[in-house]
Design a protein around this motif. Structure first.
Motif, PDB file in Angstrom:
ATOM      1  N   GLN A  99       9.302 -13.517 -46.565  1.00 28.09           N
ATOM      2  CA  GLN A  99      10.286 -13.435 -45.648  1.00 28.09           C
ATOM      3  C   GLN A  99       9.823 -12.465 -44.530  1.00 28.09           C
ATOM      4  O   GLN A  99       9.140 -11.406 -44.884  1.00 28.09           O
ATOM      5  CB  GLN A  99      11.546 -13.090 -46.009  1.00 28.09           C
ATOM      6  N   LYS A 100      10.014 -12.673 -43.322  1.00 30.41           N
ATOM      7  CA  LYS A 100       9.562 -11.746 -42.426  1.00 30.41           C
ATOM      8  C   LYS A 100      10.984 -11.310 -41.679  1.00 30.41           C
ATOM      9  O   LYS A 100      12.202 -11.677 -41.553  1.00 30.41           O
ATOM     10  CB  LYS A 100       9.182 -12.705 -41.040  1.00 30.41           C
ATOM     11  N   LEU A 101      10.892  -9.942 -41.278  1.00 25.54           N
ATOM     12  CA  LEU A 101      11.678  -8.884 -40.907  1.00 25.54           C
ATOM     13  C   LEU A 101      12.236  -9.567 -39.507  1.00 25.54           C
ATOM     14  O   LEU A 101      11.331 -10.061 -38.506  1.00 25.54           O
ATOM     15  CB  LEU A 101      11.390  -7.628 -40.582  1.00 25.54           C
ATOM     16  N   CYS A 102      13.405  -9.574 -39.169  1.00 28.75           N
ATOM     17  CA  CYS A 102      13.961 -10.240 -37.906  1.00 28.75           C
ATOM     18  C   CYS A 102      14.993  -9.004 -37.691  1.00 28.75           C
ATOM     19  O   CYS A 102      16.299  -9.280 -38.321  1.00 28.75           O
ATOM     20  CB  CYS A 102      14.307 -11.580 -38.021  1.00 28.75           C
ATOM     21  N   ILE A 103      14.976  -8.151 -36.891  1.00 25.43           N
ATOM     22  CA  ILE A 103      16.144  -6.966 -36.560  1.00 25.43           C
ATOM     23  C   ILE A 103      17.228  -7.538 -35.781  1.00 25.43           C
ATOM     24  O   ILE A 103      17.108  -8.407 -34.881  1.00 25.43           O
ATOM     25  CB  ILE A 103      15.534  -5.766 -36.179  1.00 25.43           C
ATOM     26  N   GLN A 104      18.396  -7.074 -36.054  1.00 29.92           N
ATOM     27  CA  GLN A 104      19.575  -7.093 -35.038  1.00 29.92           C
ATOM     28  C   GLN A 104      19.513  -5.989 -33.971  1.00 29.92           C
ATOM     29  O   GLN A 104      19.863  -4.895 -34.353  1.00 29.92           O
ATOM     30  CB  GLN A 104      21.002  -7.038 -35.925  1.00 29.92           C
ATOM     31  N   GLU A 105      19.058  -6.679 -32.845  1.00 32.32           N
ATOM     32  CA  GLU A 105      18.731  -5.691 -31.725  1.00 32.32           C
ATOM     33  C   GLU A 105      19.736  -4.712 -31.182  1.00 32.32           C
ATOM     34  O   GLU A 105      19.649  -3.632 -30.533  1.00 32.32           O
ATOM     35  CB  GLU A 105      17.881  -6.245 -30.798  1.00 32.32           C
ATOM     36  N   ASN A 106      20.989  -5.122 -31.313  1.00 31.67           N
ATOM     37  CA  ASN A 106      22.186  -4.530 -30.855  1.00 31.67           C
ATOM     38  C   ASN A 106      22.533  -3.346 -31.822  1.00 31.67           C
ATOM     39  O   ASN A 106      23.349  -2.369 -31.443  1.00 31.67           O
ATOM     40  CB  ASN A 106      23.232  -5.267 -30.490  1.00 31.67           C
ATOM     41  N   GLU A 107      21.954  -3.306 -33.180  1.00 37.41           N
ATOM     42  CA  GLU A 107      22.410  -2.147 -34.202  1.00 37.41           C
ATOM     43  C   GLU A 107      21.068  -1.437 -34.327  1.00 37.41           C
ATOM     44  O   GLU A 107      21.276  -0.276 -34.856  1.00 37.41           O
ATOM     45  CB  GLU A 107      22.873  -2.923 -35.340  1.00 37.41           C
ATOM     46  N   LEU A 108      19.986  -2.071 -34.259  1.00 42.60           N
ATOM     47  CA  LEU A 108      18.664  -1.158 -34.749  1.00 42.60           C
ATOM     48  C   LEU A 108      17.704  -1.260 -33.636  1.00 42.60           C
ATOM     49  O   LEU A 108      17.485  -2.009 -32.995  1.00 42.60           O
ATOM     50  CB  LEU A 108      18.190  -2.187 -35.984  1.00 42.60           C
ATOM     51  N   LEU A 109      16.790  -0.102 -33.874  1.00 47.29           N
ATOM     52  CA  LEU A 109      16.016   0.110 -32.747  1.00 47.29           C
ATOM     53  C   LEU A 109      14.619  -0.379 -33.540  1.00 47.29           C
ATOM     54  O   LEU A 109      13.513  -0.926 -32.649  1.00 47.29           O
ATOM     55  CB  LEU A 109      15.605   1.503 -32.701  1.00 47.29           C
TER      56      LEU A 109
END
Length: 165
Positions: A99-109
């Motif tokens: 799996q690849k990381l896909c961040i939640q941009e409104n919560e994480l930098l």
């Protein structure tokens, strides 16, 4: 919109370790942990268990599909003498290492895989995480025990125990 959580908070955090021994860590975009390495975490919603909450939080924040392997700790404190702030800390594993990381941009930098020694040396690592990297929690985790029904009288729709096996 900020939710009113009352004066007793219950949160969850997940320490996910990959096949190389690296830990999944995030930098929050807000709060006292803004810009500091910490674990993916969040609050428990009504209608879910703490272990279900961390699986959801990991998916929402990082895009990773994980499962809970055990309970490794519990953090508790009181804020300003009035708010009980509690957090169950779980040991989690990915269902698929590809799996690849896909961040939640409104919560994480940022989200990243780092070795425990890297976290120990980084001045931007949170206090709780620095304590965790100095202990070998895998040897001390409490394992999930499922398939137990404490009795219909209680009306549980989901029930798990965490004990040392």
């Amino acid at each position: 919109m900020k939710k009113d959580r009352g004066k007793v908070w219950l949160g969850v955090a997940g320490c996910t370790v990959n096949e190389l021994g690296q830990w999944l860590v995030v930098k929050k975009a807000y709060s006292g942990l803004k810009g500091r390495w910490s674990l993916p975490a969040g609050f428990v919603n009504a209608g879910e268990t703490v272990d279900e909450a961390i699986v959801r939080e990991l998916q929402e924040e990082t895009g990773l599909d994980c499962y809970v392997s055990g309970l490794i700790g519990f953090r508790t404190g009181v804020i300003h003498g009035e708010v009980s702030d509690n957090m169950a800390i779980f040991y989690c594993k990915m269902k698929d290492e590809r799996q690849k990381l896909c961040i939640q941009e409104n919560e994480l930098l940022e989200a990243k895989w780092l070795y425990p020694w890297e976290l120990a040396q980084d001045e931007m690592t949170s206090v709780m995480l620095k304590e965790m990297v100095s202990n070998q929690f895998e040897q001390h985790q409490l394992d999930a025990i499922e398939g137990i029904n404490p009795g219909e009288v209680f009306g549980y729709t989901s029930y798990r125990l965490f004990f040392k096996k």
